[in-house]
Design a protein around this motif. Sequence first.
Motif, short mmCIF file in Angstrom:
data_model
loop_
_atom_site.label_atom_id
_atom_site.label_comp_id
_atom_site.label_asym_id
_atom_site.label_seq_id
_atom_site.Cartn_x
_atom_site.Cartn_y
_atom_site.Cartn_z
N PHE A 1 -4.65 67.97 17.06
CA PHE A 1 -5.82 68.24 17.89
C PHE A 1 -6.93 68.87 17.07
CE2 PHE A 1 -3.79 72.38 18.00
CZ PHE A 1 -4.85 73.26 18.01
N ALA A 2 -8.14 68.70 17.55
CA ALA A 2 -9.33 69.36 16.98
C ALA A 2 -10.15 69.87 18.16
CB ALA A 2 -10.14 68.39 16.14
N GLU A 3 -10.66 71.09 18.02
CA GLU A 3 -11.35 71.73 19.14
C GLU A 3 -12.61 72.44 18.66
OE1 GLU A 3 -10.13 74.75 22.73
OE2 GLU A 3 -9.29 75.15 20.77
N VAL A 4 -13.64 72.38 19.49
CA VAL A 4 -14.85 73.17 19.32
C VAL A 4 -14.89 74.10 20.53
CG1 VAL A 4 -17.36 73.13 19.27
CG2 VAL A 4 -16.07 71.31 18.15
N TYR A 5 -15.05 75.41 20.28
CA TYR A 5 -15.08 76.36 21.39
C TYR A 5 -16.01 77.52 21.06
CZ TYR A 5 -11.87 79.26 18.65
OH TYR A 5 -11.31 80.03 17.67
N GLY A 6 -16.40 78.26 22.07
CA GLY A 6 -17.25 79.41 21.81
C GLY A 6 -17.85 79.98 23.06
N ASN A 7 -18.94 80.71 22.87
CA ASN A 7 -19.62 81.31 24.01
C ASN A 7 -21.11 81.38 23.75
OD1 ASN A 7 -20.42 84.01 22.88
ND2 ASN A 7 -18.22 84.21 22.63
N LEU A 8 -21.83 81.56 24.83
CA LEU A 8 -23.29 81.67 24.79
C LEU A 8 -23.66 82.90 25.61
CD1 LEU A 8 -26.02 80.46 24.00
CD2 LEU A 8 -25.91 79.07 26.06
N ASP A 9 -24.23 83.89 24.93
CA ASP A 9 -24.64 85.10 25.63
C ASP A 9 -26.13 85.33 25.42
OD1 ASP A 9 -24.73 86.00 23.02
OD2 ASP A 9 -22.99 87.29 23.20
N ASP A 10 -26.56 86.56 25.40
CA ASP A 10 -27.98 86.87 25.25
C ASP A 10 -28.51 86.66 23.84
OD1 ASP A 10 -28.31 87.48 27.89
OD2 ASP A 10 -27.90 89.62 27.63
N SER A 11 -27.63 86.38 22.89
CA SER A 11 -28.11 86.17 21.52
C SER A 11 -28.87 84.85 21.43
CB SER A 11 -26.93 86.18 20.54
OG SER A 11 -26.11 85.06 20.75
N GLN A 12 -29.52 84.64 20.33
CA GLN A 12 -30.38 83.48 20.17
C GLN A 12 -29.59 82.18 20.05
OE1 GLN A 12 -33.08 84.02 16.95
NE2 GLN A 12 -34.42 82.37 17.58
N TYR A 13 -28.38 82.23 19.50
CA TYR A 13 -27.60 81.02 19.24
C TYR A 13 -26.20 81.14 19.85
CZ TYR A 13 -31.23 80.45 15.74
OH TYR A 13 -32.43 80.34 15.12
N PRO A 14 -25.59 80.00 20.19
CA PRO A 14 -24.21 80.05 20.66
C PRO A 14 -23.28 80.44 19.51
CG PRO A 14 -25.02 77.78 20.61
CD PRO A 14 -26.15 78.66 20.23
N ARG A 15 -22.21 81.13 19.84
CA ARG A 15 -21.18 81.48 18.85
C ARG A 15 -20.10 80.40 18.95
NH1 ARG A 15 -22.45 86.85 20.71
NH2 ARG A 15 -23.39 87.97 18.99
N THR A 16 -20.13 79.48 18.01
CA THR A 16 -19.23 78.33 18.05
C THR A 16 -18.19 78.45 16.95
OG1 THR A 16 -20.96 76.93 18.97
CG2 THR A 16 -19.12 75.81 17.92
N ARG A 17 -16.96 78.08 17.28
CA ARG A 17 -15.86 78.10 16.32
C ARG A 17 -15.15 76.75 16.36
NH1 ARG A 17 -16.29 83.01 18.72
NH2 ARG A 17 -16.40 84.79 17.33
N LEU A 18 -14.43 76.45 15.32
CA LEU A 18 -13.65 75.22 15.21
C LEU A 18 -12.20 75.57 15.00
CD1 LEU A 18 -15.94 73.44 12.60
CD2 LEU A 18 -15.96 73.09 15.07
N ASP A 19 -11.31 74.81 15.61
CA ASP A 19 -9.90 74.95 15.28
C ASP A 19 -9.23 73.60 15.36
OD1 ASP A 19 -9.48 74.58 18.00
OD2 ASP A 19 -8.42 76.44 18.32
#
Length: 132
Positions: free
Chosen positions: A74-92
């Motif tokens: 499997f390959a996954e892209v995940y993260g969150n979007l808060d008040d910061s300017q950019y989404p915090r994206t991670r890969l696993d």
Amino acid sequence: MAFLTDITLNVVGDLDYRPTNSYTTIKFAASHTLSKVFGLGYNFGIASNGEVAKGFFVYSFVVGASVTKKLSAFAEVYGNLDDSQYPRTRLDGGLTFLVRPNLQLDLSASYGPEEVQSMWFISIGLSWRIPQ
């Protein structure tokens, strides 16, 4: 499809790791079979970090593949979007190997760049389905 929810309590666990506030995470999750080999899964919802009352958007998209009858990847892209300017994206990504019908080995790794330091992990797991 499913709705998933959990609660993290600020009164359980080691004091060094407890959040300031208890908080809930709520997600909508779905998966689709694309072919005999490939599948697609995704979820999105609202979460909190236990430090501020305001929540933030969380997401993940995963593609899985049956390499053989016993080996999957499997390959996954995940993260969150808060008040910061950019989404915090991670890969696993990872592999699962079915040793026996009720015994599976897992190997996964993740990477996500951050402003201060990169976030990463390597995980090895063993899953045993207890017979009825």
